[in-house]
Write an enzyme that holds these catalytic residues in place. Structure first.
Site, PDB file in Angstrom:
ATOM      1  N   ALA A  72       0.835  -0.911   0.204  1.00  0.00           N
ATOM      2  CA  ALA A  72       0.788   0.099  -0.141  1.00  0.00           C
ATOM      3  C   ALA A  72       0.847   1.116   0.090  1.00  0.00           C
ATOM      4  O   ALA A  72       2.547   1.237   0.206  1.00  0.00           O
ATOM      5  CB  ALA A  72      -0.700  -0.245   1.184  1.00  0.00           C
ATOM      6  N   GLN A  74       1.512   3.555   2.007  1.00  0.00           N
ATOM      7  CA  GLN A  74       1.981   4.132   3.404  1.00  0.00           C
ATOM      8  C   GLN A  74       3.095   2.689   3.709  1.00  0.00           C
ATOM      9  O   GLN A  74       2.376   2.511   5.128  1.00  0.00           O
ATOM     10  CB  GLN A  74       1.228   4.214   4.414  1.00  0.00           C
ATOM     11  CG  GLN A  74       1.206   5.893   3.818  1.00  0.00           C
ATOM     12  CD  GLN A  74       2.471   6.913   3.938  1.00  0.00           C
ATOM     13  OE1 GLN A  74       3.758   6.289   4.648  1.00  0.00           O
ATOM     14  NE2 GLN A  74       2.646   7.663   3.489  1.00  0.00           N
ATOM     15  N   SER A  75       2.648   1.527   3.083  1.00  0.00           N
ATOM     16  CA  SER A  75       3.548  -0.092   3.556  1.00  0.00           C
ATOM     17  C   SER A  75       5.073   0.437   4.622  1.00  0.00           C
ATOM     18  O   SER A  75       5.422   1.281   3.459  1.00  0.00           O
ATOM     19  CB  SER A  75       3.942  -0.722   1.716  1.00  0.00           C
ATOM     20  OG  SER A  75       4.273  -1.582   2.576  1.00  0.00           O
ATOM     21  N   ASN A  76       4.845   0.069   5.173  1.00  0.00           N
ATOM     22  CA  ASN A  76       6.324  -0.158   5.981  1.00  0.00           C
ATOM     23  C   ASN A  76       6.868  -1.368   5.804  1.00  0.00           C
ATOM     24  O   ASN A  76       8.511  -1.300   5.480  1.00  0.00           O
ATOM     25  CB  ASN A  76       5.855  -0.575   7.699  1.00  0.00           C
ATOM     26  CG  ASN A  76       4.580   0.219   7.973  1.00  0.00           C
ATOM     27  OD1 ASN A  76       5.477   1.685   7.861  1.00  0.00           O
ATOM     28  ND2 ASN A  76       3.459  -0.047   9.003  1.00  0.00           N
TER      29      ASN A  76
END
Ligand SMILES: *Cc1c(COP(=O)(O)O)cnc(C)c1O
Length: 326
Positions: A72, A74-76
């Site tokens: 996504a 805002q993928s970590n």
């Protein structure tokens, strides 16, 4: 032993386990501890570091010069993958999927997206009409034609190799819990590898702690089936007994409007953890996970004599991209 699997050190392990004194007093129920996987150390930390310690050697074994992964916006996971690639001198290509449709522009540019680029990754946004995995596959084929040797890491790094990271986390927890007093582990469950690796670890080390997953996206049954399937592949890979279906347990009532969509409960959990313990949860995973834990405590799901361990999987980098939600 999982020692026989190749591992590259990328983080600080074992991560600390701390007692949440103020929160425990505030909630007035079972004792609550926290496993600080937000402090794994790689590029502000998070749970994906553990998975990458096993995935990156596989990329190198396959002589990859380009690591491709998806997530996504805002993928970590993509941020930690970009960081691992920077350390190991590999190119990194990230395909991001826009799951939040009405987010402000900061969501699209700050937090993890900014860091992906800072770590030198190439970032491509998947067109909304395309499937992100198919799109990444198309791009990989193109890059192959141009002479690259790409290595694909699935969403969240959740496959039989990445799961080893959480088998290892269970080893750390069991080693810490010498008197076997922990009754429950609570964690946020998304692509499933953290949850399934923990279940595989529990099976492998024959431990009877209960693992409670708080879904951040999928419905209970879908999430449980996904995690169970992954746990089976991990158990096959490490060559241990099969996991039990009843060991995979998920609550799906803390998702709210969908993946990454803020909820009131998440905001309360983030604020409470910040003001009581000065620990930063994140809006997408650990905030919803801890909301679940708090709600279950208030509903007396746990006994007052229970001892809970919340796995803080990281993600606070995205708080700045979610300021509008608070
Ligand atoms: C990816 C992620 C999770 C979920 O882990 P999965 O293995 O994908 O289920 C939880 N918390 C944070 C902060 C994450 O980045």
């Amino acid at each position: 032993m999982i020692d026989k699997f190749e591992r590259i050190k990328l983080g600080h392990f074992p991560t600390p386990i701390e007692y949440l004194k103020n929160i425990t007093e505030h909630l007035n129920g079972p004792q609550i501890y926290i496993k600080r996987d937000d402090c794994t150390g790689l590029a502000t930390g998070g749970n994906k570091t553990r998975k990458l310690e096993f995935l990156m050697p596989d990329a190198i074994k396959n002589q990859a010069d380009l690591v491709v992964t998806v997530g996504a916006v805002q993928s970590n996971h993509t941020r930690q993958t970009a960081a691992a690639c920077a350390i190991l001198g590999l190119k990194c290509l990230i395909v991001l999927e826009q799951r939040l449709t009405d987010a402000p522009s900061t969501y699209m540019t700050s937090g993890n997206v900014f860091l992906d680029k800072l770590f030198g990754a190439e970032v491509i946004l998947c067109p909304s009409e395309k499937d992100v995995k198919e799109y990444a596959t198309e791009i990989m084929a193109e890059r192959k034609n141009q002479g690259a040797n790409p290595y694909y890491i699935p969403v969240g790094g959740s496959n039989h190799i990445g799961e080893l990271g959480y088998v290892e986390c269970m080893r750390e927890i069991i080693e810490y819990d010498k008197d076997n007093s922990l009754t429950h582990i609570v964690l946020a469950t998304g692509s499933g590898g953290t949850h399934s690796g923990s279940v595989a670890g529990k099976t492998y080390y024959k431990n009877d702690v209960k693992i409670v997953g708080i879904s951040v996206k999928d419905k209970k049954n879908d999430q449980e089936e996904k995690v169970f399937k992954l746990a089976k592949t991990a158990c096959d890979y490490i060559n241990c007994d099969q996991p039990k279906r009843e060991d995979v347990f998920v609550f799906d009532n803390y998702v709210g409007g969908g993946y990454g969509v803020p909820t009131e409960g998440m905001k309360e959990a983030v604020k409470l953890m910040a003001t009581k313990e000065a620990i930063l949860l994140d809006p997408v995973y650990s905030g919803k996970g801890f909301d679940g834990l708090m709600d279950l405590v208030s509903k007396k799901y746990f006994k007052d004599t229970d001892k809970l361990l919340f796995i803080h999987t990281g993600g606070a980098v995205s708080l700045s991209a979610y300021e509008w939600a608070f």
